[in-house]
Design an enzyme around this catalytic site. Structure first.
Site, PDB file in Angstrom:
ATOM      1  N   TYR A 252      20.651 -20.833 -28.031  1.00 54.06           N
ATOM      2  CA  TYR A 252      20.952 -20.030 -29.225  1.00 54.06           C
ATOM      3  C   TYR A 252      21.714 -20.879 -30.241  1.00 54.06           C
ATOM      4  O   TYR A 252      21.329 -20.970 -31.410  1.00 54.06           O
ATOM      5  CB  TYR A 252      21.788 -18.830 -28.802  1.00 54.06           C
TER       6      TYR A 252
ATOM      7  N   LYS B 115      20.339 -22.102 -33.911  1.00 52.42           N
ATOM      8  CA  LYS B 115      20.996 -21.665 -35.146  1.00 52.42           C
ATOM      9  C   LYS B 115      21.525 -22.850 -35.949  1.00 52.42           C
ATOM     10  O   LYS B 115      21.531 -22.824 -37.183  1.00 52.42           O
ATOM     11  CB  LYS B 115      22.127 -20.683 -34.812  1.00 52.42           C
TER      12      LYS B 115
ATOM     13  N   TYR C   5      15.523 -27.487 -47.116  1.00 56.02           N
ATOM     14  CA  TYR C   5      14.609 -26.846 -48.070  1.00 56.02           C
ATOM     15  C   TYR C   5      15.312 -26.599 -49.407  1.00 56.02           C
ATOM     16  O   TYR C   5      14.691 -26.672 -50.462  1.00 56.02           O
ATOM     17  CB  TYR C   5      14.062 -25.518 -47.507  1.00 56.02           C
TER      18      TYR C   5
ATOM     19  N   ARG D 186      26.395  -7.100 -24.158  1.00 54.55           N
ATOM     20  CA  ARG D 186      27.586  -7.400 -24.943  1.00 54.55           C
ATOM     21  C   ARG D 186      28.742  -6.525 -24.503  1.00 54.55           C
ATOM     22  O   ARG D 186      28.553  -5.444 -23.966  1.00 54.55           O
ATOM     23  CB  ARG D 186      27.319  -7.153 -26.424  1.00 54.55           C
TER      24      ARG D 186
ATOM     25  N   ASN E 195       8.890  -8.328 -33.413  1.00 50.03           N
ATOM     26  CA  ASN E 195       7.956  -8.378 -32.283  1.00 50.03           C
ATOM     27  C   ASN E 195       8.382  -7.408 -31.176  1.00 50.03           C
ATOM     28  O   ASN E 195       7.722  -7.327 -30.142  1.00 50.03           O
ATOM     29  CB  ASN E 195       7.800  -9.805 -31.733  1.00 50.03           C
TER      30      ASN E 195
END
Ligand code: UDP
Length: 324
Positions: free
Chosen positions: A148, A152, A162, A189, A35
């Site tokens: 985050y 995760k 799944y 970072r 995106n």
């Protein structure tokens, strides 16, 4: 026989673009999806004319559809630096949760094997050192990194579900700090921060007292580990990273030596919940994938510095975030 076809989400990002290169080299047709919130189309411009590459400008937290067969999926779409996920916390949560759910459903529909990008952040501020895959972590769900880390962790949980419930072929890589060309100079970072500061003639900003540690892996080593994991039959999480651990102070000294900057080190407050130490235990990757990193920091940092040096002065000046 048509080429094997792989969907790579986050394809315009740092790792996604290197993965796209690698899978094209291996003879795959690559469908890139991004995106472009934190990714940059420049990272994949060189692939745009190839018949083996196509690109979808799409947000995977919305319904995902790609016509035709898909054999493999790599889910690498996500903001991945603390500054990014502080700025766009909701998108970070959505891409790791809703995005992963969409892609697992898409994998079922295509009968494809899916590898999801997890992270050493699932270990939080670890109380076990080095971190092996059996450690459950020490995460603050409501701290700044929670958006985050918990996305995760949910991603790993739903991927395993799944696998066990639907028998889907799944792989989970836990990625430790990685660096190399195509990192965004303004992603906050430590490596692009220090190199950017050296190139712009600014002081290097050390957060806290600089005794916190990280272990930095060069991108091509990481990509090799991911390639091997995808091709393996191992469904449980595997750490991929370079165990060579240093303090942020030592890292700053290495950058000063590499760049020859005469600027000073200045201290800034340590961000909340900043992990004090991080080092991957890679015994599992060695045993199951026969993998270990090959590029040492001196070599990897030199390549990365040459890349940043090749950027235009306008790109170097960039410090604002695109979504400011
Ligand atoms: N850091 C720093 N100066 C900077 C940026 C980061 O000292 O300008 C520190 C940060 O506090 C952390 C380490 O470097 O302890 C690595 O930070 P990064 O954002 O690269 O990734 P993290 O491993 O924390 O997710």
């Amino acid at each position: 026989m048509p080429n094997k076809r792989i969907l790579i989400t986050g394809a315009a990002g740092f790792l996604g673009s290197h993965l796209s290169d690698r899978f094209i080299q291996e003879g795959f047709d690559v469908v890139g999806m991004d995106n472009l919130i934190t990714g940059d189309i420049k990272n994949i411009e060189h692939l745009m004319g190839l018949k083996e590459f196509e690109f979808y400008h799409h947000d995977v937290s919305k319904y995902v559809h790609v016509p035709g067969h898909i054999d493999y999926i790599l889910h690498f779409a996500s903001p991945a630096s603390p500054i990014d996920y502080l700025k766009i916390p909701i998108q970070t949560l959505k891409v790791g949760s809703l995005g992963t759910h969409n892609l697992l459903g898409f994998a079922m529909a295509k009968k494809a094997r899916i590898l999801v990008a997890s992270t050493s952040e699932v270990y939080g501020d670890p109380t076990v050192h080095p971190q092996n895959e059996d450690y459950w972590g020490n995460v603050n769900p409501v701290g700044p990194r929670g958006v985050y880390d918990e996305a995760k962790r949910f991603q790993e949980a739903i991927t395993m579900a799944y696998h066990t419930y639907h028998g889907l072929e799944t792989r989970i890589v836990r990625i430790f700090n990685t660096y190399g060309p195509r990192m965004r100079l303004n992603d906050g970072r430590v490596l692009p921060a220090f190199i950017g500061q050296a190139l712009r003639g600014e002081d290097l900003t050390i957060f806290g007292d600089g005794t916190q540690t990280r272990s930095f892996c060069y991108q091509s080593d990481l990509i090799e580990g991911i390639y091997r994991l995808l091709m393996s039959d191992y469904p449980y999480p595997v750490n991929i990273g370079n165990p060579s651990e240093i303090t942020i102070n030592q890292f700053a000294e290495e950058i000063i030596k590499l760049t020859g900057t005469t600027q000073k080190l200045v201290h800034k407050p340590l961000p909340k919940d900043d992990p004090k130490q991080r080092q991957p235990d890679i015994s599992r990757a060695k045993e199951i994938l026969g993998w270990e990193p090959k590029i040492n920091r001196e070599e990897g940092l030199k390549i990365t510095y040459d890349y940043f040096k090749s950027l235009s002065p306008e790109e170097l000046k960039k410090s604002a975030h695109r979504f400011d």
